[in-house]
Scaffold this motif. Structure first.
Motif, PDB file in Angstrom:
ATOM      1  N   LEU A 101     -26.447  20.683  16.602  1.00  0.00           N
ATOM      2  CA  LEU A 101     -25.494  19.640  16.993  1.00  0.00           C
ATOM      3  C   LEU A 101     -26.220  18.453  17.610  1.00  0.00           C
ATOM      4  N   CYS A 102     -25.661  17.272  17.399  1.00  0.00           N
ATOM      5  CA  CYS A 102     -25.979  16.137  18.261  1.00  0.00           C
ATOM      6  C   CYS A 102     -24.871  16.125  19.316  1.00  0.00           C
ATOM      7  N   VAL A 103     -25.231  16.261  20.573  1.00  0.00           N
ATOM      8  CA  VAL A 103     -24.243  16.333  21.655  1.00  0.00           C
ATOM      9  C   VAL A 103     -24.531  15.208  22.635  1.00  0.00           C
ATOM     10  N   SER A 104     -23.583  14.273  22.746  1.00  0.00           N
ATOM     11  CA  SER A 104     -23.849  13.027  23.465  1.00  0.00           C
ATOM     12  C   SER A 104     -22.781  12.782  24.524  1.00  0.00           C
ATOM     13  N   PRO A 105     -23.055  13.181  25.787  1.00  0.00           N
ATOM     14  CA  PRO A 105     -22.065  12.973  26.844  1.00  0.00           C
ATOM     15  C   PRO A 105     -22.016  11.530  27.352  1.00  0.00           C
ATOM     16  N   ASN A 106     -20.826  11.106  27.756  1.00  0.00           N
ATOM     17  CA  ASN A 106     -20.603   9.888  28.548  1.00  0.00           C
ATOM     18  C   ASN A 106     -21.241   8.640  27.936  1.00  0.00           C
ATOM     19  N   SER A 107     -22.313   8.123  28.562  1.00  0.00           N
ATOM     20  CA  SER A 107     -22.907   6.867  28.083  1.00  0.00           C
ATOM     21  C   SER A 107     -23.812   7.076  26.872  1.00  0.00           C
ATOM     22  N   GLN A 108     -24.038   8.338  26.482  1.00  0.00           N
ATOM     23  CA  GLN A 108     -24.809   8.565  25.254  1.00  0.00           C
ATOM     24  C   GLN A 108     -23.924   8.258  24.055  1.00  0.00           C
ATOM     25  N   VAL A 109     -24.468   7.484  23.136  1.00  0.00           N
ATOM     26  CA  VAL A 109     -23.687   7.044  21.975  1.00  0.00           C
ATOM     27  C   VAL A 109     -23.725   8.130  20.902  1.00  0.00           C
ATOM     28  N   VAL A 110     -24.911   8.469  20.459  1.00  0.00           N
ATOM     29  CA  VAL A 110     -25.121   9.507  19.434  1.00  0.00           C
ATOM     30  C   VAL A 110     -26.515  10.105  19.619  1.00  0.00           C
ATOM     31  N   HIS A 111     -26.775  11.151  18.817  1.00  0.00           N
ATOM     32  CA  HIS A 111     -28.110  11.761  18.674  1.00  0.00           C
ATOM     33  C   HIS A 111     -28.619  12.415  19.954  1.00  0.00           C
ATOM     34  N   GLY A 112     -27.699  12.767  20.888  1.00  0.00           N
ATOM     35  CA  GLY A 112     -28.116  13.492  22.083  1.00  0.00           C
ATOM     36  C   GLY A 112     -28.613  14.888  21.717  1.00  0.00           C
ATOM     37  N   ILE A 113     -29.679  15.317  22.354  1.00  0.00           N
ATOM     38  CA  ILE A 113     -30.256  16.640  22.095  1.00  0.00           C
ATOM     39  C   ILE A 113     -29.652  17.641  23.080  1.00  0.00           C
ATOM     40  N   PRO A 114     -29.109  18.760  22.584  1.00  0.00           N
ATOM     41  CA  PRO A 114     -28.524  19.766  23.482  1.00  0.00           C
ATOM     42  C   PRO A 114     -29.522  20.207  24.547  1.00  0.00           C
ATOM     43  N   ASN A 115     -29.011  20.447  25.778  1.00  0.00           N
ATOM     44  CA  ASN A 115     -29.896  20.867  26.871  1.00  0.00           C
ATOM     45  C   ASN A 115     -29.141  21.780  27.841  1.00  0.00           C
ATOM     46  N   ASN A 116     -29.754  22.090  28.955  1.00  0.00           N
ATOM     47  CA  ASN A 116     -29.171  23.036  29.913  1.00  0.00           C
ATOM     48  C   ASN A 116     -28.337  22.383  31.014  1.00  0.00           C
ATOM     49  N   GLU A 117     -28.061  21.097  30.891  1.00  0.00           N
ATOM     50  CA  GLU A 117     -27.173  20.404  31.839  1.00  0.00           C
ATOM     51  C   GLU A 117     -25.742  20.871  31.596  1.00  0.00           C
ATOM     52  N   PRO A 118     -25.052  21.388  32.616  1.00  0.00           N
ATOM     53  CA  PRO A 118     -23.640  21.734  32.397  1.00  0.00           C
ATOM     54  C   PRO A 118     -22.744  20.490  32.309  1.00  0.00           C
ATOM     55  N   LEU A 119     -21.738  20.561  31.465  1.00  0.00           N
ATOM     56  CA  LEU A 119     -20.732  19.495  31.424  1.00  0.00           C
ATOM     57  C   LEU A 119     -19.904  19.557  32.702  1.00  0.00           C
ATOM     58  N   LYS A 120     -19.404  18.376  33.119  1.00  0.00           N
ATOM     59  CA  LYS A 120     -18.626  18.293  34.364  1.00  0.00           C
ATOM     60  C   LYS A 120     -17.200  17.816  34.076  1.00  0.00           C
ATOM     61  N   GLU A 121     -16.300  18.224  34.946  1.00  0.00           N
ATOM     62  CA  GLU A 121     -14.923  17.726  34.893  1.00  0.00           C
ATOM     63  C   GLU A 121     -14.947  16.191  34.836  1.00  0.00           C
ATOM     64  N   GLY A 122     -14.196  15.611  33.916  1.00  0.00           N
ATOM     65  CA  GLY A 122     -14.131  14.151  33.822  1.00  0.00           C
ATOM     66  C   GLY A 122     -15.125  13.549  32.850  1.00  0.00           C
ATOM     67  N   ASP A 123     -16.054  14.367  32.336  1.00  0.00           N
ATOM     68  CA  ASP A 123     -16.976  13.876  31.301  1.00  0.00           C
ATOM     69  C   ASP A 123     -16.241  13.708  29.975  1.00  0.00           C
ATOM     70  N   ILE A 124     -16.837  12.909  29.106  1.00  0.00           N
ATOM     71  CA  ILE A 124     -16.503  13.004  27.687  1.00  0.00           C
ATOM     72  C   ILE A 124     -17.772  13.447  26.979  1.00  0.00           C
ATOM     73  N   VAL A 125     -17.601  14.080  25.812  1.00  0.00           N
ATOM     74  CA  VAL A 125     -18.789  14.510  25.070  1.00  0.00           C
ATOM     75  C   VAL A 125     -18.537  14.368  23.567  1.00  0.00           C
ATOM     76  N   SER A 126     -19.381  13.578  22.930  1.00  0.00           N
ATOM     77  CA  SER A 126     -19.298  13.401  21.477  1.00  0.00           C
ATOM     78  C   SER A 126     -20.124  14.497  20.819  1.00  0.00           C
ATOM     79  N   ILE A 127     -19.486  15.241  19.924  1.00  0.00           N
ATOM     80  CA  ILE A 127     -20.205  16.292  19.197  1.00  0.00           C
ATOM     81  C   ILE A 127     -20.203  15.941  17.711  1.00  0.00           C
TER      82      ILE A 127
END
Ligand code: MG
Ligand code: MG
Length: 275
Positions: A74-100
């Motif tokens: 997957l390309c997983v891009s939270p919040n200010s990330q537009v695209v091509h985010g690399i999955p990592n061990n950061e947990p998602l937080k309440e109020g985030d958005i995440v583009s998958i």
């Protein structure tokens, strides 16, 4: 980043379009499965593992893994990330958005589509960014028909999003889709009416507005992949795979699995179903 395209539009036969629908639906079902898993505390790497297993269980191959040396499914891009985010061990937080964004290969054809999820409750202005971006996707798809041109789709998306004061990313574009992930033509989310290549029966493309709440400008991280908004404001990304059948746009992918998982009622895709 722009990719190298074959400088040639390759229309698909009806049989090929049906195979491509299967590839697209592998991705649609994967996003539907993930919809239930996207919540505060979950890491994007966990989502990536689930997606890889799920794709392989369906007799398909992850389409992004190894493509241009991308390291994940997957390309997983939270919040200010537009695209091509690399999955990592950061947990998602309440109020985030995440583009998958997810790709899969079945019968040698690629499916490639994307959805931006809310993580728990999100701010109303962020929800509006998601709603406008998704609506712009359908406004663009409506223009993808025989005798229209690439610029008609781009203009429609740009015009709608800029009216809302949003930034339309220039450096990243949609694309033709087939046995390779990025085929001719490029499908920018901006443009001028009546300009660019003409659409023909049997074309299959990925239309994918990437829309920023603030500036259209972006930067690339040192990892060589992740794209972030320059002003660090949120960005949304929705993508569908679309064919031209009987002169009109026909959706191959669907958000219905996501909506079923989240209990959302929507008939937004109805006008793009020929069958
Ligand atoms: Mg994609
Ligand atoms: Mg794409």
């Amino acid at each position: 980043m722009r990719f190298n395209f074959f400088n040639m539009i390759k229309p698909k036969t009806r049989e090929e379009i049906e195979l491509m629908r299967e590839s697209a639906l592998v991705v649609s079902k994967t996003l539907g499965m993930l919809a239930k898993e996207v919540k505060p505390g979950v890491t994007t790497l966990f989502l990536d593992k689930l997606a890889e297993e799920f794709i392989r269980e369906q007799g398909a191959i992850p389409g992004f893994l190894g493509l241009y040396d991308f390291p994940n499914t997957l390309c997983v891009s939270p919040n200010s990330q537009v695209v091509h985010g690399i999955p990592n061990n950061e947990p998602l937080k309440e109020g985030d958005i995440v583009s998958i964004d997810c790709g899969a290969i079945k019968h040698d054809f690629y499916g490639d589509h994307a959805y931006t999820f809310a993580v728990g409750e999100i701010a109303p202005e962020v929800q509006k960014l998601l709603d406008v971006t998704k609506e712009s996707l359908y406004i663009g798809i409506r223009e993808f028909k025989v005798n229209n041109r690439v610029g008609d789709v781009g203009f429609a998306i740009q015009n709608f999003c800029e009216k809302h004061g949003y930034g339309v990313v220039r450096e990243l574009v949609g694309h033709g889709l087939g046995k390779t992930m990025h085929e001719d033509p490029e499908m920018p989310n901006y443009g001028r009416r009546g300009r660019g290549k003409k659409f023909i029966e049997g074309m299959v493309v990925a239309i994918e507005p990437m829309i920023n709440m603030g500036t259209k400008d972006i930067r690339q991280h040192k990892d060589g992949w992740t794209i972030t908004t320059l002003d660090n404001k949120p960005s949304a990304h929705f993508e569908h795979d679309v064919a031209i059948v009987n002169g009109k746009p026909e959706l191959l992918s669907t958000f219905q699995y996501i909506y079923d998982a989240l209990g959302i009622k929507s008939d937004e895709e109805k006008e793009f179903r020929n069958v």
